[in-house]
Motif scaffolding. Structure first.
Motif, PDB file in Angstrom:
ATOM      1  N   LEU A 128      13.279   7.862   6.857  1.00  0.00           N
ATOM      2  CA  LEU A 128      12.200   8.785   7.198  1.00  0.00           C
ATOM      3  C   LEU A 128      10.905   8.407   6.494  1.00  0.00           C
ATOM      4  O   LEU A 128       9.804   8.479   7.078  1.00  0.00           O
ATOM      5  N   THR A 129      11.051   7.979   5.235  1.00  0.00           N
ATOM      6  CA  THR A 129       9.854   7.575   4.485  1.00  0.00           C
ATOM      7  C   THR A 129       9.190   6.366   5.133  1.00  0.00           C
ATOM      8  O   THR A 129       7.949   6.313   5.273  1.00  0.00           O
ATOM      9  N   GLU A 130      10.006   5.402   5.542  1.00  0.00           N
ATOM     10  CA  GLU A 130       9.458   4.218   6.205  1.00  0.00           C
ATOM     11  C   GLU A 130       8.765   4.588   7.507  1.00  0.00           C
ATOM     12  O   GLU A 130       7.725   4.005   7.854  1.00  0.00           O
ATOM     13  N   SER A 131       9.344   5.550   8.239  1.00  0.00           N
ATOM     14  CA  SER A 131       8.728   5.952   9.502  1.00  0.00           C
ATOM     15  C   SER A 131       7.387   6.634   9.293  1.00  0.00           C
ATOM     16  O   SER A 131       6.557   6.682  10.218  1.00  0.00           O
ATOM     17  N   ILE A 132       7.164   7.151   8.081  1.00  0.00           N
ATOM     18  CA  ILE A 132       5.869   7.775   7.777  1.00  0.00           C
ATOM     19  C   ILE A 132       4.889   6.752   7.205  1.00  0.00           C
ATOM     20  O   ILE A 132       3.713   6.701   7.583  1.00  0.00           O
ATOM     21  N   ILE A 133       5.368   5.926   6.297  1.00  0.00           N
ATOM     22  CA  ILE A 133       4.487   4.999   5.593  1.00  0.00           C
ATOM     23  C   ILE A 133       4.055   3.830   6.488  1.00  0.00           C
ATOM     24  O   ILE A 133       2.890   3.365   6.412  1.00  0.00           O
ATOM     25  N   LEU A 157      11.403  10.823  -2.732  1.00  0.00           N
ATOM     26  CA  LEU A 157      12.018  11.715  -3.713  1.00  0.00           C
ATOM     27  C   LEU A 157      12.116  13.140  -3.189  1.00  0.00           C
ATOM     28  O   LEU A 157      13.152  13.808  -3.339  1.00  0.00           O
ATOM     29  N   ILE A 158      11.054  13.617  -2.560  1.00  0.00           N
ATOM     30  CA  ILE A 158      11.049  14.995  -2.041  1.00  0.00           C
ATOM     31  C   ILE A 158      12.112  15.182  -0.965  1.00  0.00           C
ATOM     32  O   ILE A 158      12.874  16.160  -0.965  1.00  0.00           O
ATOM     33  N   ILE A 159      12.194  14.220  -0.037  1.00  0.00           N
ATOM     34  CA  ILE A 159      13.183  14.323   1.045  1.00  0.00           C
ATOM     35  C   ILE A 159      14.600  14.247   0.477  1.00  0.00           C
ATOM     36  O   ILE A 159      15.495  15.013   0.876  1.00  0.00           O
ATOM     37  N   SER A 160      14.850  13.361  -0.486  1.00  0.00           N
ATOM     38  CA  SER A 160      16.187  13.215  -1.075  1.00  0.00           C
ATOM     39  C   SER A 160      16.603  14.492  -1.803  1.00  0.00           C
ATOM     40  O   SER A 160      17.744  14.968  -1.652  1.00  0.00           O
ATOM     41  N   ILE A 161      15.684  15.032  -2.595  1.00  0.00           N
ATOM     42  CA  ILE A 161      16.005  16.267  -3.331  1.00  0.00           C
ATOM     43  C   ILE A 161      16.257  17.414  -2.369  1.00  0.00           C
ATOM     44  O   ILE A 161      17.210  18.193  -2.528  1.00  0.00           O
ATOM     45  N   ALA A 162      15.414  17.534  -1.348  1.00  0.00           N
ATOM     46  CA  ALA A 162      15.572  18.624  -0.379  1.00  0.00           C
ATOM     47  C   ALA A 162      16.919  18.535   0.335  1.00  0.00           C
ATOM     48  O   ALA A 162      17.656  19.534   0.456  1.00  0.00           O
ATOM     49  N   MET A 217       0.824  -1.201   0.000  1.00  0.00           N
ATOM     50  CA  MET A 217       0.000   0.000   0.000  1.00  0.00           C
ATOM     51  C   MET A 217       0.867   1.263   0.000  1.00  0.00           C
ATOM     52  O   MET A 217       2.002   1.241   0.461  1.00  0.00           O
ATOM     53  N   PHE A 218       0.244   2.328  -0.470  1.00  0.00           N
ATOM     54  CA  PHE A 218       0.862   3.656  -0.447  1.00  0.00           C
ATOM     55  C   PHE A 218       2.237   3.678  -1.142  1.00  0.00           C
ATOM     56  O   PHE A 218       3.138   4.419  -0.726  1.00  0.00           O
ATOM     57  N   GLN A 219       2.440   2.863  -2.178  1.00  0.00           N
ATOM     58  CA  GLN A 219       3.748   2.822  -2.842  1.00  0.00           C
ATOM     59  C   GLN A 219       4.050   4.138  -3.582  1.00  0.00           C
ATOM     60  O   GLN A 219       5.184   4.622  -3.551  1.00  0.00           O
ATOM     61  N   ARG A 220       3.022   4.671  -4.243  1.00  0.00           N
ATOM     62  CA  ARG A 220       3.229   5.945  -4.953  1.00  0.00           C
ATOM     63  C   ARG A 220       3.560   7.061  -3.968  1.00  0.00           C
ATOM     64  O   ARG A 220       4.435   7.886  -4.210  1.00  0.00           O
ATOM     65  N   LEU A 221       2.821   7.108  -2.882  1.00  0.00           N
ATOM     66  CA  LEU A 221       3.088   8.110  -1.851  1.00  0.00           C
ATOM     67  C   LEU A 221       4.487   7.930  -1.271  1.00  0.00           C
ATOM     68  O   LEU A 221       5.207   8.896  -1.001  1.00  0.00           O
ATOM     69  N   LYS A 222       4.886   6.691  -1.099  1.00  0.00           N
ATOM     70  CA  LYS A 222       6.204   6.389  -0.550  1.00  0.00           C
ATOM     71  C   LYS A 222       7.302   6.918  -1.468  1.00  0.00           C
ATOM     72  O   LYS A 222       8.285   7.527  -1.009  1.00  0.00           O
ATOM     73  N   ARG A 223       7.116   6.658  -2.780  1.00  0.00           N
ATOM     74  CA  ARG A 223       8.130   7.133  -3.731  1.00  0.00           C
ATOM     75  C   ARG A 223       8.192   8.659  -3.758  1.00  0.00           C
ATOM     76  O   ARG A 223       9.282   9.246  -3.841  1.00  0.00           O
ATOM     77  N   LYS A 224       7.034   9.294  -3.700  1.00  0.00           N
ATOM     78  CA  LYS A 224       7.010  10.763  -3.723  1.00  0.00           C
ATOM     79  C   LYS A 224       7.699  11.348  -2.491  1.00  0.00           C
ATOM     80  O   LYS A 224       8.491  12.279  -2.585  1.00  0.00           O
ATOM     81  N   ILE A 225       7.372  10.824  -1.332  1.00  0.00           N
ATOM     82  CA  ILE A 225       7.996  11.330  -0.084  1.00  0.00           C
ATOM     83  C   ILE A 225       9.499  11.105  -0.109  1.00  0.00           C
ATOM     84  O   ILE A 225      10.292  11.993   0.244  1.00  0.00           O
TER      85      ILE A 225
END
Length: 345
Positions: free
Chosen positions: A321-326, A11-16, A1-9
């Motif tokens: 961080l993404t895992e801690s959110i997802i 990507l955003i954190i990595s770019i930032a 579940m939430f794979q698209r959201l996971k990738r977006k988060i």
């Protein structure tokens, strides 16, 4: 579940994080480079100031030697007679032999009679010197007893060729010979070697920096160098000397401005322009920046490697961080999808 959201988060954190790391590295390198260059320029300025002091002591020594011989009672007596006297030449030879950096000595009497030390021949007439070299105010101003000037005009004529300074010119000390009643009876001109003046700057700067060259520049911006500098450098130096002269004329104080100005040439080397003490001329020193630039290049390489490592580390951090959110979202979603337990009413 939430794979698209996971990738977006992710990507955003990595770019930032990557942008923060890159901007911090670039800012740190820019600030360090600016600080290093400013300190480098400060050290060059301090070395030139010390060279100016040493050059002024050297010029002061020649001034004192000239003052001593110009005040010789025999010289004054011979000049007042208005007749040629070979004993004046012996006095001039004595002054020349006092200092190895004195190329020759000339004395002009009020009746346009010229005397020179034995090594000088074909001296220019007094009227030519007055018209082409000596500032008009020097003769008219009773308070101006002496002064320094760069002589370079018509270098293929007169006795300059005997000095071998056709390209570099000569630095001359002018001194008025006065009678006991304060009237002018003659002018003494002591020609000195510009290489001796250059050595004060070359020795001081070469000890700490990679000095490429140094040469003199006239008040009008003409370079007196064995090898003519680049057109861009001559243009920049001329503009700086013109700016210095305009400030002197507006302020009315020749000693108020130290005259040391530094600019970067070709985006790397430093060129400094400094006024010659007690003179209207300038000296230019060209310092190579290759050793410093190579060290800065090494610093840039280390900062680049460090930034790459931090970016790789940030990618791992962004995954955590993404895992801690997802993970809490997945747990909540599964809990909501599970059937409710039956209850007896």
């Amino acid at each position: 579940m939430f794979q698209r959201l996971k990738r977006k988060i992710n990507l955003i954190i990595s770019i930032a994080l990557s942008l923060v790391i890159l901007s911090t590295s670039i800012l740190a390198y820019t600030m360090l480079k600016s600080i290093i260059y400013n300190h480098y320029k400060l050290l060059v300025t301090q070395c030139i100031e010390q060279s100016n002091k040493n050059a002024r002591l050297y010029m002061y020594l020649i001034e004192e030697e000239t003052n001593y011989f110009a005040a010789d009672s025999s010289l004054v007596h011979f000049l007042k007679q208005g007749k040629f006297d070979s004993r004046i030449i012996a006095i001039l030879d004595g002054l020349k032999n006092m200092n190895l950096n004195i190329l020759g000595v000339s004395v002009y009497s009020q009746n346009n009679m010229a005397y020179t030390s034995n090594n000088v021949s074909n001296a220019p007439p007094l009227q030519w010197i007055l018209d082409n070299e000596i500032p008009p105010d020097f003769i008219k101003d009773p308070n101006q007893q002496s002064g320094w000037m760069l002589r370079y005009k018509f270098m293929d004529h007169f006795y300059y060729t005997g000095y071998g300074k056709r390209k570099t010119g000569i630095l001359s000390f002018l001194h008025k010979i006065m009678n006991s009643d304060g009237s002018l009876i003659g002018i003494m001109i002591v020609d000195t070697d510009v290489d001796a003046l250059n050595r004060f700057y070359q020795n001081e700067l070469s000890e700490y920096f990679d000095l490429h060259e140094s040469y003199l520049v006239t008040e009008s911006g003409r370079a007196l160098a064995k090898q003519l500098p680049s057109k861009a450098e001559r243009k920049k130096v001329k503009s700086l000397t013109a700016d210095r002269n305009s400030k002197k004329s507006s302020d009315g104080d020749k000693e108020a401005d130290s005259g040391i100005r530094i600019f970067r040439q070709n985006g790397k080397d430093l060129t400094a322009v400094s006024s010659i003490p007690s003179s209207s001329g300038n000296i230019v020193v060209h310092v190579l920046m290759d050793p410093l630039n190579s060290k800065l290049s090494g610093l840039r390489t280390w900062l680049t490697l460090l930034s790459v490592l931090l970016i790789l580390f940030s990618i791992g951090i962004s995954g955590a961080l993404t895992e801690s959110i997802i993970n809490p979202l997945n747990h909540l979603y599964r809990k909501m999808k599970s059937p409710l337990p039956d209850t007896d009413l």
